[in-house]
Design a protein around this motif. Structure first.
Motif, mmCIF file in Angstrom:
data_model
loop_
_atom_site.group_PDB
_atom_site.id
_atom_site.type_symbol
_atom_site.label_atom_id
_atom_site.label_comp_id
_atom_site.label_asym_id
_atom_site.label_seq_id
_atom_site.Cartn_x
_atom_site.Cartn_y
_atom_site.Cartn_z
ATOM 1 N N TRP A 18 0.862 -1.267 0.056
ATOM 2 C CA TRP A 18 0.104 -0.142 -0.049
ATOM 3 C C TRP A 18 0.854 1.322 0.085
ATOM 4 C CZ3 TRP A 18 -4.561 -1.425 -1.163
ATOM 5 C CH2 TRP A 18 -5.073 -2.604 -1.032
ATOM 6 N N PHE A 20 1.453 3.414 -2.354
ATOM 7 C CA PHE A 20 0.847 4.612 -3.001
ATOM 8 C C PHE A 20 -0.234 5.365 -1.964
ATOM 9 C CE2 PHE A 20 -2.713 6.414 -5.694
ATOM 10 C CZ PHE A 20 -1.915 7.383 -6.243
ATOM 11 N N ASP A 21 -0.947 4.377 -1.236
ATOM 12 C CA ASP A 21 -1.905 5.044 -0.276
ATOM 13 C C ASP A 21 -1.259 5.495 0.684
ATOM 14 O OD1 ASP A 21 -2.895 2.428 -1.726
ATOM 15 O OD2 ASP A 21 -4.760 2.707 -0.607
ATOM 16 N N VAL A 24 -0.455 9.019 -0.704
ATOM 17 C CA VAL A 24 -1.751 9.947 -0.533
ATOM 18 C C VAL A 24 -1.974 10.454 0.652
ATOM 19 C CG1 VAL A 24 -4.340 9.682 -1.043
ATOM 20 C CG2 VAL A 24 -2.622 8.634 -2.767
ATOM 21 N N TRP A 25 -1.827 9.459 1.816
ATOM 22 C CA TRP A 25 -2.309 9.863 3.168
ATOM 23 C C TRP A 25 -1.393 11.057 3.603
ATOM 24 C CZ3 TRP A 25 -6.281 10.443 5.998
ATOM 25 C CH2 TRP A 25 -7.477 9.485 5.667
ATOM 26 N N ILE A 28 -2.899 14.089 2.177
ATOM 27 C CA ILE A 28 -3.921 14.295 2.706
ATOM 28 C C ILE A 28 -3.340 15.213 4.046
ATOM 29 C CG2 ILE A 28 -6.062 13.454 4.156
ATOM 30 C CD1 ILE A 28 -5.894 11.458 2.069
ATOM 31 N N VAL A 31 -2.106 18.568 3.665
ATOM 32 C CA VAL A 31 -3.258 19.674 3.489
ATOM 33 C C VAL A 31 -3.838 19.833 4.718
ATOM 34 C CG1 VAL A 31 -5.428 19.949 2.132
ATOM 35 C CG2 VAL A 31 -3.441 18.928 1.182
ATOM 36 N N THR A 35 -4.281 23.550 6.662
ATOM 37 C CA THR A 35 -5.570 23.999 6.892
ATOM 38 C C THR A 35 -5.649 24.311 8.515
ATOM 39 O OG1 THR A 35 -6.661 22.219 5.443
ATOM 40 C CG2 THR A 35 -7.916 23.443 6.643
ATOM 41 N N THR B 179 -8.222 4.947 -2.989
ATOM 42 C CA THR B 179 -7.415 6.097 -2.536
ATOM 43 C C THR B 179 -8.164 7.455 -2.738
ATOM 44 O OG1 THR B 179 -5.675 4.491 -2.886
ATOM 45 C CG2 THR B 179 -4.944 6.665 -2.016
ATOM 46 N N ASP B 182 -10.526 8.599 -0.333
ATOM 47 C CA ASP B 182 -10.024 9.303 0.887
ATOM 48 C C ASP B 182 -9.285 10.786 0.652
ATOM 49 O OD1 ASP B 182 -10.278 6.940 2.128
ATOM 50 O OD2 ASP B 182 -8.303 6.250 1.783
ATOM 51 N N LEU B 183 -8.773 10.780 -0.602
ATOM 52 C CA LEU B 183 -8.093 11.953 -0.984
ATOM 53 C C LEU B 183 -9.145 13.140 -1.048
ATOM 54 C CD1 LEU B 183 -5.470 13.722 -2.028
ATOM 55 C CD2 LEU B 183 -5.886 13.059 -3.940
ATOM 56 N N GLU B 186 -11.167 13.740 2.249
ATOM 57 C CA GLU B 186 -10.430 14.295 3.377
ATOM 58 C C GLU B 186 -10.162 15.878 2.985
ATOM 59 O OE1 GLU B 186 -9.622 13.273 6.356
ATOM 60 O OE2 GLU B 186 -10.817 11.341 5.849
ATOM 61 N N VAL B 187 -9.630 16.083 1.724
ATOM 62 C CA VAL B 187 -9.235 17.420 1.380
ATOM 63 C C VAL B 187 -10.759 18.228 1.524
ATOM 64 C CG1 VAL B 187 -8.780 18.971 -0.528
ATOM 65 C CG2 VAL B 187 -7.373 17.009 -0.151
ATOM 66 N N ILE B 190 -11.872 20.459 4.388
ATOM 67 C CA ILE B 190 -11.633 21.898 4.466
ATOM 68 C C ILE B 190 -12.758 22.745 4.515
ATOM 69 C CG2 ILE B 190 -10.424 23.614 3.345
ATOM 70 C CD1 ILE B 190 -8.570 21.743 2.205
ATOM 71 N N ASN B 193 -14.916 24.920 7.648
ATOM 72 C CA ASN B 193 -14.273 26.068 8.155
ATOM 73 C C ASN B 193 -14.572 27.300 7.107
ATOM 74 O OD1 ASN B 193 -12.963 24.761 10.106
ATOM 75 N ND2 ASN B 193 -11.105 24.506 9.010
ATOM 76 N N TYR B 198 -8.538 31.069 4.548
ATOM 77 C CA TYR B 198 -7.616 30.598 3.970
ATOM 78 C C TYR B 198 -6.881 31.527 2.819
ATOM 79 C CZ TYR B 198 -9.609 26.249 5.463
ATOM 80 O OH TYR B 198 -10.316 25.205 6.260
#
Lengths: 264, 262
Positions: A18, A20-21, A24-25, A28, A31, A35, B179, B182-183, B186-187, B190, B193, B198
């Motif tokens: 995993w 690649f996963d 990506v995490w 995430i 980011v 934030t 995946t 998730d990406l 999860e993004v 944002i 808020n 930002y």
């Protein structure tokens, strides 16, 4: 020891699939970190307070990075795996083997978490320190944090396994997992440091095992307890592990007496 | 359209019956989802009980924002998100071929079979938070503002739908795109808020490039009465543009679909 090493190696191999996963995490998390930084910069800037709920902005950013890292280290799929095996009846094939299923799963988890921790930890800490001012609090705190995070990994595995045992009676597992995830994210201090909660709730949390999985190790790194306070907390972590393992052993034996594997 | 509605009704009834087969599980799942749904409001409460909060946003306004996000996200889970998981599973197992021979456009059929009632708890949590925050704000809720806010929530649903379509479109090519779920999602958090924190560039990105501002920030702005008709039209163009882009990707992707053993 060769059995434990073998299971851990298997876990590493599984986690390596995993890659690649994981990448990506990391994206995430970065980011989320950005934030979080912007949100809290706005809060600290507007409030004009240097310290909020016992945290400076740098400490809060450090808390966020470390809580993500500890979460990666302590995460386990035991709830999903065990309940799925119970539901599908495939647990029977595991039980036929001359190994303890939970013990085997723990070492596999140890291997996979270890690898993911290494892949995840380095970029998070580097970017946290270089871009967002993550704090280094000294080698003693780092050593105490490492020990506490290691115990947190065992504790979360024991707690998750304990929760997963409910699947012997509930059959379906999604509900247990969702309810646990929701409560865990708040009670463990993953979403927010627990010092932001009113005193009453902080007292309630101190009687539960959740805070010893994320909040306590991260606070240890931040030097909030001192050496003896940190060692005292590790003792509590060990006591929780013993309590949960005893409960697991008792419930497992009872479950085995009534367990049937439809189609297993 | 009527045929689509009939299929949707039938599939929803099946979904409810299947969830009710495990009532205890459904109950626990709903508690978990509701707890996750109140994390946003809890964050607002903890921020404002320990500090003055964010410039230009009172506690109730922030609370309203989190309630609106839960509502939009819950509507997505209820109506469109399950499509992604079901499609990805079918593509991986090679059983998607069966859907392709049905007398309905594949995307329409996927949408008709996309209900997931687990999300009801998140919607209810969102509505509860909005119902608490709105009266406290003492807003004069003009019909036009409420209508604009509802329209933008619908646009947010279109944006979420577009994300789901894009994930499936890529699955036609690469099979395993879990995946991406998730990406994207999860993004998307944002958007819980106020996107104004930002900065100008961040706000622009979250309005025109990855328009998650549609889920809470802009519906709240509409309720506050600070959104002009031109801005609502601009947001509509963005959401429909995103959907058109997603559908094009779907059409391109489905041509490349190869059954993996069905």
């Amino acid at each position: 020891m060769s059995f434990e090493l073998g299971a851990a190696k298997l876990g590493i191999k599984e986690a390596a699939v995993w890659k690649f996963d994981m990448l990506v995490w990391i994206i995430i998390s970065l980011v989320s970190l950005g934030t979080y930084y912007l949100l809290w910069t706005a809060v600290y800037g507007f409030s004009g307070q240097g310290v909020i709920a016992g945290y400076s902005l740098r400490e809060l950013i450090t808390y966020f990075v470390l809580s993500e890292i500890v979460q990666t280290l302590t995460w386990t799929s035991i709830i999903m795996d065990l309940s799925q095996k119970i539901r599908r009846g495939t647990l029977i094939t595991q039980l036929a083997r001359p190994i303890n299923f939970l013990y085997y799963h723990f070492w596999m988890n140890f291997g996979s978490r270890g690898l993911q921790f290494l892949i995840y930890c380095i970029p998070m800490v580097l970017i946290g320190a270089l871009l967002f001012g993550m704090k280094f609090t000294g080698w003693t705190n780092l050593a105490l944090f490492s020990a506490s995070a290691g115990l947190a990994m065992v504790l979360n595995f024991a707690l998750s396994a304990f929760i997963a045992l409910g699947a012997f009676w509930l059959t379906s597992y999604h509900g247990i997992r969702w309810a646990y995830m929701g409560l865990f994210s708040i009670f463990s201090g993953f979403i927010f440091p627990l010092t932001f909660f009113p005193q009453f709730w902080q007292k309630v949390f101190s009687f539960l095992p959740f805070q010893y999985i994320i909040f306590v190790p991260v606070q240890t790194y931040l030097g909030k307890y001192g050496i003896f306070g940190a060692l005292g907390n590790m003792l509590i972590q060990i006591v929780w592990i013993i309590i949960l393992m005893t409960a697991i052993s008792f419930i497992w034996r009872r479950a085995m007496k009534s367990f049937t594997a439809p189609g297993g | 359209m009527l045929r689509w509605l009939r299929i949707w009704k039938r599939r929803t009834a099946i979904e409810i019956a299947s969830e009710m087969a495990y009532k205890g599980d459904f109950f626990l799942k709903s508690i978990g989802i509701a707890v996750i749904g109140v994390i946003g409001p809890l964050i607002a409460l903890l921020i404002y009980s320990n500090s003055k909060g964010i410039a230009g946003w009172s506690f109730e306004q922030f609370l309203l924002l989190t309630g609106l996000f839960s509502l939009a996200s819950g509507l997505n889970s209820l109506f469109t998100m399950a499509m992604t998981f079901r499609m990805l599973e079918k593509i991986r197992d090679g059983t998607y071929d069966i859907d392709l021979v049905r007398p309905m456009r594949p995307l329409s059929y996927a949408l008709a079979t996309s209900t997931d009632i687990d999300a009801s708890a998140e919607i209810l949590a969102g509505i509860a938070v909005i119902s608490y925050a709105l009266p406290k704000l003492g807003l004069h809720l003009a019909t036009a503002n409420v209508a604009a806010s509802l329209l933008i929530i619908f646009l947010a649903l279109l944006f979420f739908l577009s994300l789901n379509i894009i994930i499936v479109a890529f699955a036609f090519l690469f099979v395993n795109t879990y995946t991406l779920i998730d990406l994207f999602y999860e993004v998307a958090k944002i958007g819980k808020n106020p996107i104004s924190v930002y900065g100008k560039t961040g706000s622009a990105l979250l309005t025109y490039v990855f328009p998650i501002g549609l889920a809470a920030f802009y519906p709240a702005q509409a309720l506050f009465g600070v959104l002009s008709l031109v801005e609502v039209l601009k947001l509509s163009l963005v959401a429909f543009g995103f959907l058109a882009f997603a559908i094009i990707l779907w059409e391109l992707g489905i041509r490349k679909y190869q059954s993996a053993g069905g």
